[in-house]
Design an enzyme around this catalytic site. Structure first.
Site, PDB file in Angstrom:
ATOM      1  N   PHE A  52       0.841  -1.199   0.000  1.00 29.10           N
ATOM      2  CA  PHE A  52       0.000   0.000   0.000  1.00 29.10           C
ATOM      3  C   PHE A  52       0.881   1.256   0.000  1.00 29.10           C
ATOM      4  O   PHE A  52       1.830   1.350   0.794  1.00 29.10           O
ATOM      5  CB  PHE A  52      -0.905   0.030   1.237  1.00 29.10           C
ATOM      6  CG  PHE A  52      -1.977  -1.034   1.199  1.00 29.10           C
ATOM      7  CD1 PHE A  52      -3.249  -0.741   0.729  1.00 29.10           C
ATOM      8  CD2 PHE A  52      -1.702  -2.333   1.623  1.00 29.10           C
ATOM      9  CE1 PHE A  52      -4.233  -1.720   0.687  1.00 29.10           C
ATOM     10  CE2 PHE A  52      -2.673  -3.324   1.579  1.00 29.10           C
ATOM     11  CZ  PHE A  52      -3.941  -3.017   1.106  1.00 29.10           C
ATOM     12  N   CYS A  58      -6.794  15.095   0.954  1.00 32.77           N
ATOM     13  CA  CYS A  58      -8.055  14.577   0.427  1.00 32.77           C
ATOM     14  C   CYS A  58      -8.942  15.728  -0.028  1.00 32.77           C
ATOM     15  O   CYS A  58      -8.816  16.847   0.464  1.00 32.77           O
ATOM     16  CB  CYS A  58      -8.782  13.735   1.471  1.00 32.77           C
ATOM     17  SG  CYS A  58     -10.159  12.806   0.744  1.00 32.77           S
ATOM     18  N   CYS A  62     -14.904  13.542   5.238  1.00 33.90           N
ATOM     19  CA  CYS A  62     -16.035  12.689   5.632  1.00 33.90           C
ATOM     20  C   CYS A  62     -16.119  12.553   7.154  1.00 33.90           C
ATOM     21  O   CYS A  62     -15.098  12.395   7.829  1.00 33.90           O
ATOM     22  CB  CYS A  62     -15.898  11.310   4.997  1.00 33.90           C
ATOM     23  SG  CYS A  62     -15.831  11.381   3.204  1.00 33.90           S
ATOM     24  N   CYS A  65     -14.444   9.413   8.563  1.00 40.56           N
ATOM     25  CA  CYS A  65     -13.088   9.086   8.108  1.00 40.56           C
ATOM     26  C   CYS A  65     -12.186   8.735   9.285  1.00 40.56           C
ATOM     27  O   CYS A  65     -12.109   9.462  10.264  1.00 40.56           O
ATOM     28  CB  CYS A  65     -12.491  10.275   7.351  1.00 40.56           C
ATOM     29  SG  CYS A  65     -10.870   9.884   6.660  1.00 40.56           S
ATOM     30  N   ASP A  66     -11.498   7.593   9.172  1.00 44.70           N
ATOM     31  CA  ASP A  66     -10.556   7.191  10.217  1.00 44.70           C
ATOM     32  C   ASP A  66      -9.131   7.127   9.675  1.00 44.70           C
ATOM     33  O   ASP A  66      -8.265   6.484  10.251  1.00 44.70           O
ATOM     34  CB  ASP A  66     -10.966   5.843  10.824  1.00 44.70           C
ATOM     35  CG  ASP A  66     -11.019   4.726   9.780  1.00 44.70           C
ATOM     36  OD1 ASP A  66     -10.744   5.001   8.596  1.00 44.70           O
ATOM     37  OD2 ASP A  66     -11.329   3.578  10.162  1.00 44.70           O
ATOM     38  N   THR A  67      -8.905   7.791   8.530  1.00 48.11           N
ATOM     39  CA  THR A  67      -7.591   7.736   7.897  1.00 48.11           C
ATOM     40  C   THR A  67      -6.785   8.988   8.223  1.00 48.11           C
ATOM     41  O   THR A  67      -7.280  10.104   8.072  1.00 48.11           O
ATOM     42  CB  THR A  67      -7.741   7.628   6.365  1.00 48.11           C
ATOM     43  OG1 THR A  67      -8.538   6.492   6.073  1.00 48.11           O
ATOM     44  CG2 THR A  67      -6.392   7.491   5.694  1.00 48.11           C
ATOM     45  N   GLU A 122      -7.532   3.239  -5.109  1.00 51.03           N
ATOM     46  CA  GLU A 122      -8.766   3.440  -4.353  1.00 51.03           C
ATOM     47  C   GLU A 122      -9.070   4.926  -4.363  1.00 51.03           C
ATOM     48  O   GLU A 122      -8.241   5.742  -3.950  1.00 51.03           O
ATOM     49  CB  GLU A 122      -8.600   2.931  -2.920  1.00 51.03           C
ATOM     50  CG  GLU A 122      -8.417   1.426  -2.869  1.00 51.03           C
ATOM     51  CD  GLU A 122      -8.381   0.868  -1.458  1.00 51.03           C
ATOM     52  OE1 GLU A 122      -8.167   1.652  -0.516  1.00 51.03           O
ATOM     53  OE2 GLU A 122      -8.550  -0.349  -1.313  1.00 51.03           O
ATOM     54  N   HIS A 220      -9.147  -6.705   7.280  1.00 54.63           N
ATOM     55  CA  HIS A 220      -7.888  -6.344   7.953  1.00 54.63           C
ATOM     56  C   HIS A 220      -8.167  -5.858   9.376  1.00 54.63           C
ATOM     57  O   HIS A 220      -7.350  -6.063  10.277  1.00 54.63           O
ATOM     58  CB  HIS A 220      -7.127  -5.289   7.154  1.00 54.63           C
ATOM     59  CG  HIS A 220      -7.940  -4.073   6.813  1.00 54.63           C
ATOM     60  ND1 HIS A 220      -9.048  -4.127   5.997  1.00 54.63           N
ATOM     61  CD2 HIS A 220      -7.818  -2.775   7.181  1.00 54.63           C
ATOM     62  CE1 HIS A 220      -9.555  -2.919   5.880  1.00 54.63           C
ATOM     63  NE2 HIS A 220      -8.836  -2.081   6.590  1.00 54.63           N
TER      64      HIS A 220
END
Ligand code: SF4
Length: 226
Positions: A52, A58, A62, A65-67, A122, A220
């Site tokens: 990855f 971004c 959102c 969002c947890d990123t 993605e 995951h």
């Protein structure tokens, strides 16, 4: 070199992260959050070993969002390719944040292809980049968060992945014109954060539309791997 701003707390600010990412691009480098080796946990490639490459910044903010998409590394394309090649894995997934925000990422796609890799991306589907060399396009539309969907993806995506909380999200997924057409992209429902009510809603919907929908779980997270 001016140091990048450090953020406080766990929740990144997309606006600040994107502004820092653009400043990195202006210096001829790519804004990267992290590069790591794991298994693809979602969608039709679930279970395949994958490297990855997470791009910073971004286009949306959102609520769920947890990123963390803050800039952590500033790299040239050759450095990224060399690091990816070290894992000796054919599949690479370019993710974010939103990797299609920046035209400069196309050069990375081409270089990874030239190095023999297969490339998944993605995206939230707002910015089509039809000239990039991609093997597997995963679109996760964020219409509930103000995102729009470029029609180019209806012809070119391998799969759509909808994050589902409630009936309104489900209705948006079923409104996708690709749902159920032969040879069209696959349509996945992914219950948000494995919330039990959302899981049950997704299971019922897949049972009600067996030719249109599939279930995607964030495996995951179930396995506690990155
Ligand atoms: S599009 Fe994805 S990465 Fe961007 S804010 Fe939304 S959930 Fe987070």
């Amino acid at each position: 070199m001016k140091p990048l701003k450090l953020y406080q707390g766990q929740t990144p600010s997309p606006k600040d992260a994107t502004r820092d990412a653009v400043s990195v691009l202006r210096r001829g480098l790519l804004p990267i959050v992290e590069i790591f080796y794991s298994l693809q946990g979602e969608g039709s490639r679930t279970g395949q070993a994958t490297v990855f490459v997470r791009v910073a910044g971004c286009s949306l903010a959102c609520s769920f969002c947890d990123t963390d998409f803050r800039v952590r590394r500033e790299m040239i394309v050759a450095e990224i390719v060399a690091e990816v090649r070290g894992y000796n894995c054919p599949w690479v997934c370019l993710t974010g944040g939103e990797p299609t925000l920046y035209a400069e990422v196309g050069a990375l796609c081409d270089a990874l292809h030239d190095a023999g890799h297969r490339l998944q991306i993605e995206t939230n589907g707002m910015f089509p980049r039809p000239d990039w060399r991609l093997d597997h396009i995963t679109v996760s539309p964020k219409e509930s968060e103000g995102g729009t969907l470029a029609p180019w993806y209806f012809e070119n995506a391998a799969e759509f992945k909808y994050v589902i909380d409630d009936e309104t999200d489900l209705a948006r997924a079923l409104a996708n014109p690709c749902a159920g057409k032969p040879d069209s992209p696959l349509l996945f429902l992914q219950p948000n954060a494995l919330n039990p009510a959302a899981v049950q809603l997704c299971i019922s919907a897949v049972q009600a539309h067996p030719n249109r929908l599939r279930l995607s779980l964030q495996t995951h997270k179930l396995l506690n791997i990155p």
